[in-house]
Write a protein that holds these residues in place. Structure first.
Motif, short mmCIF file in Angstrom:
data_model
loop_
_atom_site.label_atom_id
_atom_site.label_comp_id
_atom_site.label_asym_id
_atom_site.label_seq_id
_atom_site.Cartn_x
_atom_site.Cartn_y
_atom_site.Cartn_z
N VAL A 48 0.85 -1.20 0.00
CA VAL A 48 0.00 0.00 0.00
C VAL A 48 0.89 1.25 0.00
CG1 VAL A 48 -1.71 1.34 1.29
CG2 VAL A 48 -1.94 -1.16 1.13
N GLU A 49 1.90 1.27 0.86
CA GLU A 49 2.81 2.42 0.93
C GLU A 49 3.51 2.65 -0.41
OE1 GLU A 49 3.86 2.28 5.71
OE2 GLU A 49 5.23 1.33 4.29
N ASP A 50 3.94 1.56 -1.06
CA ASP A 50 4.61 1.68 -2.35
C ASP A 50 3.68 2.24 -3.42
OD1 ASP A 50 6.90 0.66 -1.19
OD2 ASP A 50 6.66 -1.35 -2.04
N THR A 51 2.42 1.81 -3.39
CA THR A 51 1.44 2.30 -4.36
C THR A 51 1.23 3.80 -4.19
OG1 THR A 51 0.32 0.16 -4.42
CG2 THR A 51 -0.94 2.07 -5.15
N ILE A 52 1.05 4.22 -2.95
CA ILE A 52 0.86 5.66 -2.69
C ILE A 52 2.12 6.43 -3.03
CG2 ILE A 52 0.39 7.38 -0.89
CD1 ILE A 52 -1.40 5.24 0.46
N SER A 53 3.27 5.86 -2.69
CA SER A 53 4.55 6.50 -2.99
C SER A 53 4.71 6.75 -4.49
CB SER A 53 5.70 5.62 -2.49
OG SER A 53 6.94 6.15 -2.86
N PHE A 56 3.11 9.79 -5.51
CA PHE A 56 3.82 10.98 -5.03
C PHE A 56 5.23 11.07 -5.58
CE2 PHE A 56 0.62 10.80 -1.56
CZ PHE A 56 0.13 12.08 -1.71
N GLY A 57 5.49 10.39 -6.67
CA GLY A 57 6.80 10.49 -7.31
C GLY A 57 7.92 9.82 -6.54
N GLY A 58 7.62 8.81 -5.73
CA GLY A 58 8.64 8.07 -5.01
C GLY A 58 8.92 8.54 -3.59
N ALA A 59 8.17 9.51 -3.10
CA ALA A 59 8.37 10.00 -1.73
C ALA A 59 8.07 8.88 -0.73
CB ALA A 59 7.47 11.19 -1.46
N LYS A 60 8.82 8.86 0.37
CA LYS A 60 8.61 7.85 1.41
C LYS A 60 7.27 8.10 2.08
CE LYS A 60 10.40 5.17 5.03
NZ LYS A 60 9.34 4.20 5.06
N ILE A 61 6.46 7.05 2.16
CA ILE A 61 5.13 7.12 2.75
C ILE A 61 5.06 6.12 3.90
CG2 ILE A 61 2.65 6.76 2.34
CD1 ILE A 61 3.81 9.11 0.76
N THR A 62 4.48 6.54 5.01
CA THR A 62 4.27 5.64 6.14
C THR A 62 2.79 5.69 6.52
OG1 THR A 62 6.49 6.11 6.96
CG2 THR A 62 4.95 5.10 8.51
N ILE A 63 2.18 4.51 6.62
CA ILE A 63 0.78 4.44 7.05
C ILE A 63 0.70 3.66 8.35
CG2 ILE A 63 -0.09 4.63 4.70
CD1 ILE A 63 -0.70 1.60 4.81
N ALA A 64 -0.38 3.81 9.06
CA ALA A 64 -0.58 3.12 10.34
C ALA A 64 -0.70 1.61 10.12
CB ALA A 64 -1.84 3.65 11.03
N ILE A 75 -6.26 8.89 5.22
CA ILE A 75 -5.89 10.28 4.99
C ILE A 75 -4.46 10.46 5.46
CG2 ILE A 75 -6.37 12.68 5.60
CD1 ILE A 75 -9.31 11.84 5.93
N ILE A 76 -3.64 11.03 4.60
CA ILE A 76 -2.26 11.30 4.96
C ILE A 76 -1.94 12.76 4.66
CG2 ILE A 76 -1.49 8.93 4.59
CD1 ILE A 76 -0.23 9.85 1.97
N ASN A 95 0.02 22.27 5.06
CA ASN A 95 0.24 21.18 4.11
C ASN A 95 -1.10 20.54 3.77
OD1 ASN A 95 2.96 21.63 4.33
ND2 ASN A 95 3.33 19.95 5.77
N PRO A 96 -1.33 20.26 2.51
CA PRO A 96 -2.60 19.64 2.14
C PRO A 96 -2.67 18.19 2.61
CG PRO A 96 -1.14 19.73 0.25
CD PRO A 96 -0.46 20.47 1.36
N VAL A 97 -3.87 17.71 2.80
CA VAL A 97 -4.07 16.29 3.13
C VAL A 97 -4.46 15.57 1.85
CG1 VAL A 97 -4.72 16.73 5.52
CG2 VAL A 97 -6.49 16.61 3.78
N PHE A 98 -4.15 14.31 1.80
CA PHE A 98 -4.45 13.48 0.65
C PHE A 98 -5.24 12.28 1.13
CE2 PHE A 98 -0.57 15.79 -0.13
CZ PHE A 98 -0.82 16.36 -1.37
#
Length: 133
Positions: A48-53, A56-64, A75-76, A95-98
């Motif tokens: 899931v984090e990789d999909t969202i990343s 976002f152009g490869g930015a590191k994403i962390t989800i709960a 929502i992140i 910062n906007p939320v996504f």
């Protein structure tokens, strides 16, 4: 008169083609409904984090760890820059939320990016319809 009949025949055949094509399109439309994750182990969470990343152009994403276990929405927001005391730089941030929604067609879990409308299949994630909860 013959020219008029040929034109009407052509228009009628085009109309029938459109009707048949639209009927086929609606018959193949997939019904996506909101879903919850059955479980989300470390590799599924990473998927899931990789999909969202990717969105976002490869930015590191962390989800709960419990993402999509109680609600189909996620929502992140971008991490605010902090000073040495841990306070946001320049006070409050704007910062906007996504937001993202977990969906299912009954067989496959699909993640929808609510900002762009893009869909991505989550191959390793198992989910069920919210209404089945």
């Amino acid at each position: 008169m013959l020219h008029f009949n040929k034109a009407m025949l052509l228009i009628a055949s085009m109309a029938m083609s459109l009707i048949v094509a639209s009927g086929c399109a609606s018959a193949t439309k997939v019904d996506l409904r909101e879903a919850l994750a059955k479980t989300l182990n470390a590799s599924q969470k990473q998927s899931v984090e990789d999909t969202i990343s990717t969105w976002f152009g490869g930015a590191k994403i962390t989800i709960a760890d419990d993402a999509f276990s109680k609600t189909p929405q996620l929502i992140i927001e971008r991490k605010a820059q902090r000073d040495s005391r841990g306070l946001p730089v320049e006070g409050r941030h704007d910062n906007p939320v996504f937001s993202f929604t977990l969906l299912s067609n009954g067989e496959q879990c699909i993640l929808r990016n609510e900002q762009s409308g893009e869909l991505a299949k989550l191959e390793s994630v198992s989910c069920y319809f919210v209404s089945d909860a």
